[in-house]
Design an enzyme around this catalytic site. Structure first.
Site, PDB file in Angstrom:
ATOM      1  N   SER A  56       2.707  47.480  35.758  1.00 15.23           N
ATOM      2  CA  SER A  56       4.304  47.513  35.449  1.00 15.23           C
ATOM      3  C   SER A  56       4.671  46.700  34.643  1.00 15.23           C
ATOM      4  O   SER A  56       3.752  46.180  33.606  1.00 15.23           O
ATOM      5  CB  SER A  56       4.667  46.875  36.763  1.00 15.23           C
ATOM      6  OG  SER A  56       4.307  44.806  36.200  1.00 15.23           O
ATOM      7  N   VAL A 152      -3.719  40.607  34.938  1.00 15.73           N
ATOM      8  CA  VAL A 152      -2.729  40.131  34.436  1.00 15.73           C
ATOM      9  C   VAL A 152      -2.497  40.507  32.571  1.00 15.73           C
ATOM     10  O   VAL A 152      -3.533  40.274  32.257  1.00 15.73           O
ATOM     11  CB  VAL A 152      -3.093  37.900  34.342  1.00 15.73           C
ATOM     12  CG1 VAL A 152      -1.729  37.585  33.188  1.00 15.73           C
ATOM     13  CG2 VAL A 152      -2.986  37.756  35.759  1.00 15.73           C
ATOM     14  N   LYS A 153      -1.281  40.559  32.430  1.00 15.94           N
ATOM     15  CA  LYS A 153      -1.638  41.045  31.358  1.00 15.94           C
ATOM     16  C   LYS A 153      -0.705  40.230  30.171  1.00 15.94           C
ATOM     17  O   LYS A 153       0.009  39.290  31.068  1.00 15.94           O
ATOM     18  CB  LYS A 153      -0.073  42.376  31.648  1.00 15.94           C
ATOM     19  CG  LYS A 153      -0.289  43.152  32.249  1.00 15.94           C
ATOM     20  CD  LYS A 153       0.544  44.758  32.287  1.00 15.94           C
ATOM     21  CE  LYS A 153       0.716  45.633  31.411  1.00 15.94           C
ATOM     22  NZ  LYS A 153       2.444  46.259  31.361  1.00 15.94           N
ATOM     23  N   ILE A 154      -1.144  40.272  29.078  1.00 17.01           N
ATOM     24  CA  ILE A 154      -1.011  39.322  28.057  1.00 17.01           C
ATOM     25  C   ILE A 154      -1.243  40.181  26.812  1.00 17.01           C
ATOM     26  O   ILE A 154      -2.090  40.854  26.659  1.00 17.01           O
ATOM     27  CB  ILE A 154      -2.376  37.722  27.863  1.00 17.01           C
ATOM     28  CG1 ILE A 154      -2.855  37.108  29.855  1.00 17.01           C
ATOM     29  CG2 ILE A 154      -2.451  37.499  26.789  1.00 17.01           C
ATOM     30  CD1 ILE A 154      -4.131  36.385  29.183  1.00 17.01           C
TER      31      ILE A 154
END
EC number: 2.2.1.2
Length: 957
Positions: A56, A152-154
């Site tokens: 997303s 978790v997008k970092i």
């Protein structure tokens, strides 16, 4: 190296998406939407296409949340359930979607033993260049979602790399985003491995931790192809070779990244981790939608298929690949050709390193822009759903000014200045001590948390049967409570609130007569505790109450003051009933929502919960997450600041009768905050609206309209001004309780305007200058028993005229009419005239000063201020002395009909008032202002009548 296959029975179907599993690649979907999950669309992709994950991003959520109807029911429920800011609304709904998608994909996660089945949620894109906040956010989101198949997008930026390492070491699954270059990918893979090693060194398991490195593809070709096309069009000698590189550089770049992955996977260092149960960090091909119609719409899928990889496809690309994609092991093929492509790109100066560096920066900015759009859409929908729960604003701005306002708003958006303000970053202003004065930002939450203390006090006040409350204070300590007294009046079962902020002896005596001292609660309100006026007022009324209550006088007194102040010591010594503390990190003019406003609000019986809930609604609306164009405080502040910089520096305040006193509070907030360094906004309060021809081009108009009891004449006047092209902001309050919202909105807006004007909105250097001059004079009185002598430069019967040498020379030696005409004729277009009357402020004098100011306004077409001293010294006095030198000042003093002694002091209230007037005038003169003082001897009423007639004559054509 772990090659992941699809489940048995799917790899031989005719569906190219399912066939990817034969080659170790997992298809993920770059899309999420609530209806798509709820109607079974996502489950169908898992079932029929072998879908193995979901990613997303803000742009996806923005379309769904801001413009669709999928979320409306939950949106409405959240808005109605309590005060929330837009980030809380977005995150609540997004996390619900992520959880639902994670549940759909959980069987995939189980089946693949944690290799696939993931759903990704991004940390705030605003954190792309910040390490520690990214770590904090990653931990928070991991806990909030609470699903083992969350990633978790970092971002893989330089500051993001250590955050990735920390997250992996703590067992958080990570999807690394925004990778474009081989060097950046190497750093990210190193961070993943180092994070696992950190974990292993702590004796913790490295199994069950998943990560992907999202390598962006099509965006590289987008920029490289543009460079190629420009050079070909310019007739570059290598045009044919350049054209042969179109659409090939991004794929070649990705292939080399994959080779690095294979090399690291074969290293002893990785094998040691693999033996301990670690899973590889797979490469994920992102940005695989084709932008150039000259290419196959499955180009970035067909050419990048290989083991231990993921391709996350937008829906259109997934549909295209299902229809006509070709599943084959292509990623490791033609490596020599890939290296040749990159070598040629380098030889021809296409600057792939520069392109990828630009793409990282642009990517961070674009993600932040998308997040702004998302939060802006959420904020707009929240405002629409809130209806009249939040006071609205509507701006009518002529085109030449509208552009300047929009420029300011866009600068605040691009620079993230709203977030900096909430982060207490002094660089928003002058970079000095501003961060030490921002406690007002969260004082509403603080007072809500301590509501029980205030309501307990409220109950005690009611039980004691007081008939009156007499608040003694100046400036910020008095003007806010005065708004409450004037707006809400006396509440049933509670005492009536009176606010005394004058040293005029007649005014002091009038207030004493207005209350029953035996049944009066006295609130002494002084932040510093060292301000002259509250101290002598306290001394006077404590002595008076003591005469009726004896040694129990202290039981009728309450102090509101900062911790450790002189007033606190006095209160303790005199046995005050209660002492309420203010906040040292809130200046007086920003203190109305602190105890300086809430203690008198409690005593007068105001519904504190309802009042503070209203204030909180506006604070949430102005939150760090609300983009400038949807942020009511920033919108108003940009309007004030940008128009002020353009010469529209007279802020004319028009308020409905039911909330008329808001203008007096706003005067102090605007003038004392912005009027310094020769700049500033000059507030014009109480000037009855007139037709457009009475105004120049130096004004903006703020119309605070009470929707449940509007004034027809005001409505008509404001509409006429809008039609005439004057800049007008209409603020609509549904009810009087929304005054609390305006307190916060205008505090925030004033801070924003101060930034745009380039000043520190939290100091007041010129107020201090007047205090110093006043103290010199009162000290002289204490020593000699009289104020230093002064000689008028002219007299006319009962009138004496005073000015410094420069002003006296300009005004001549004539009579009252001549001197006034000479003085007022100095007011030119863009100036303002201020009448500063050191007399009792009552219905009669208010009527007189209003008539005089309107005569000046209507004749000269200049803005006018009508002020009473010494009250205005702690308010507009700052702007008059430190702001723009566009004021023409007429100070009015008079003999006191009777004086009032100050207990235990040699001077009287009349002496103090005279010293304040002279100190004020001395500073005006020292600052080079056009100032005249007229002193009335004898009967004040007749003197004012003659002075008023002379003013009207002086400005007559």
């Amino acid at each position: 190296m772990n090659v992941i296959q699809t489940k048995p029975g799917t790899q031989d179907t005719g569906n190219p998406l399912q066939q990817l599993g034969k080659f170790g690649q997992s298809p993920w979907l770059d899309f999420i939407q609530r209806s798509f999950i709820e109607n079974g669309g996502l489950a169908k992709l898992v079932r029929e296409d072998g879908l193995k994950g979901v990613t997303s991003n803000p742009a996806i959520f923005e379309k769904a949340m801001g413009h669709g109807t999928d979320y409306d029911a939950q949106f409405k429920q959240i808005v109605e359930s309590g005060n929330t800011d837009v980030s809380e609304i977005y995150e609540t709904m997004a996390i619900d979607d992520i959880k639902a998608a994670a549940d759909v994909l959980k069987p995939v996660w189980d089946e693949t033993k944690g290799v696939d089945g993931y759903v990704s949620l991004e940390v705030s894109p605003y954190l792309g260049m910040h390490t520690e906040p990214t770590i904090v956010e990653a931990r928070r989101l991991w806990k909030a979602v609470g699903k083992p198949n969350l990633m978790v997008k970092i971002p893989g930026t330089e500051p993001g790399v250590p955050a990735i390492r920390t997250a992996i070491s703590e067992g958080i699954n990570v999807n690394v985003t925004l990778l474009f270059s081989l060097d950046a990918y190497k750093a990210v893979l190193e961070a993943y491995i180092a994070g696992l090693e950190d974990r292993k060194a702590k004796g913790e398991s490295v199994s069950g931790i998943a990560s992907v490195a999202s390598f962006f593809v099509s965006r590289i070709d987008g920029l490289i192809d543009k460079k190629i096309d420009e050079r070909v069009k310019a007739g570059d000698s290598e045009s044919e070779t350049l054209k042969g590189l179109r659409g090939k550089v991004a794929i070649a770049n990705a292939k080399l990244a994959y080779q690095h992955y294979l090399d690291v996977s074969a290293s002893p260092r990785w094998k040691a981790l693999e033996a301990a149960g670690a899973a590889p960090q797979r490469l994920l091909w992102a940005s695989t939608g084709v932008k150039d119609k000259a290419y196959s719409d499955t180009l970035y899928c067909d050419e990048l298929i290989g083991a231990d990889t993921v391709n996350t496809m937008p829906p259109a690309t997934m549909d295209a690949f299902r229809d006509h994609g070709v599943a084959a092991d292509t990623l490791g093929a033609n490596m020599d050709q890939a290296r040749k492509v990159l070598a040629e790109a380098d030889r021809l100066g296409l600057d792939l390193p520069g392109v990828t560096a630009k793409l990282v920066k642009d990517g961070v900015d674009a993600f932040a822009d998308s997040f702004d759009a998302l939060l802006g859409a959420v904020a707009a929908k929240k405002a629409a759903m809130a209806g009249d729960l939040v006071a609205t604003s509507k701006f009518s701005i002529p085109a030449e000014l509208d552009g300047k306002v929009n420029e300011a708003l866009e600068a605040w958006r691009k620079d993230g200045t709203v977030r900096k303000l909430w982060d207490r970053d002094a660089s928003v202003w002058t970079g000095k001590d501003e961060a030490s004065w921002l406690r007002w930002l969260d004082i509403v939450d603080d007072r809500i948390a301590h509501l029980s203390e205030l309501t307990a006090f409220q109950d005690e006040v009611k039980a004691k049967g007081f008939t009156d409350i007499l608040l003694l204070g100046m400036g910020g300590s008095s003007l806010g409570p005065e708004v409450l007294a004037e707006t809400f009046g006396q509440r049933a079962g509670f005492p009536k609130l009176h606010v005394l902020d004058s040293t005029d002896p007649q005014q002091v005596a009038s207030f004493e007569r207005a209350v029953d001292l035996a049944k009066t609660l006295v609130i002494v309100s002084s932040k510093s505790g060292g301000t002259l006026e509250p101290n002598i007022l306290k001394a006077y009324f404590f002595d008076k109450v003591k005469k009726v209550a004896g040694d129990k006088a202290g039981a009728q007194f309450v102090a509101v003051t900062d911790p450790g102040s002189h007033m606190e010591q006095v209160a303790q010594k005199d046995g005050f009933w209660k002492i309420f503390h203010g906040e040292k990190q809130i200046g007086g003019r920003y203190s109305v929502l602190s105890n300086f406003g809430m203690v008198p609000a409690a005593a007068m019986g105001l519904d504190l919960k309802q009042f503070l809930d209203n204030a909180e609604r506006m604070a949430k609306a102005c939150s760090a997450a609300t983009p400038p164009k949807e942020n009511p405080g920033v919108l108003l502040g940009a309007f004030l600041g940008a128009t002020g910089n353009a010469g529209r520096d007279k802020v004319t305040i028009v308020a409905s009768p039911g909330i008329h006193d808001l203008g007096a509070w706003l005067e102090q907030l605007l003038a004392e905050s912005t009027g310094k360094d020769g700049k500033g906004l000059v507030p014009i309060d109480g000037e009855t609206p007139a037709s457009p021809e009475h105004y120049g081009n130096d004004r903006v108009f703020a119309y605070l309209r009470l929707s449940d009891s509007p004034d027809a004449a005001q409505d008509a006047a404001m509409k006429a001004l809008e039609a005439a092209g004057q800049p007008v902001v209409l603020i609509s309050l549904a009810n009087t309780m929304q005054v609390a919202q305006e307190f916060f909105r205008w505090e925030f807006a004033t801070a924003v305007a101060g930034s745009i004007l380039g000043i520190n909105p939290f100091d007041q250097p010129d107020v201090e200058a007047s205090k110093i001059e006043t103290k010199k004079l009162t000290d002289a009185y204490n020593q000699s028993g009289s104020l230093p002598g002064e000689t008028p430069f002219a007299t006319d019967g009962d009138f004496a005229f005073f000015a410094d040498e420069t002003n006296a020379k300009a005004l001549g030696q004539g009579d009252l009419d001549a001197i006034l005409k000479a003085h007022l004729s100095r007011a030119k277009a863009g100036d303002y005239v201020a009448l500063l009357a050191y007399v009792e402020r009552d219905a009669s004098t208010i009527g007189w000063i209003q008539e005089a100011r309107l005569a000046i306004r209507d004749a000269l077409h200049v803005a006018t201020a009508a002020e009473f001293g010494p009250r205005f010294l702690h308010s507009t006095g700052q702007a008059y002395k430190g702001g723009p030198a566009s004021g023409v000042f007429l100070q009015i003093t008079a003999d006191d009909a009777a004086d009032v002694a100050v207990p235990d002091a040699r001077y009287t209230f009349g002496v103090v008032k005279a010293a304040q007037a002279r100190g004020d005038f001395d500073v005006l003169a020292e600052r080079g202002r056009r100032a005249l003082r007229v002193h009335i001897k004898g009967d004040l009423k007749s003197g004012l009548e003659r002075l008023g007639a002379a003013i009207r004559k002086a400005v007559a054509a």
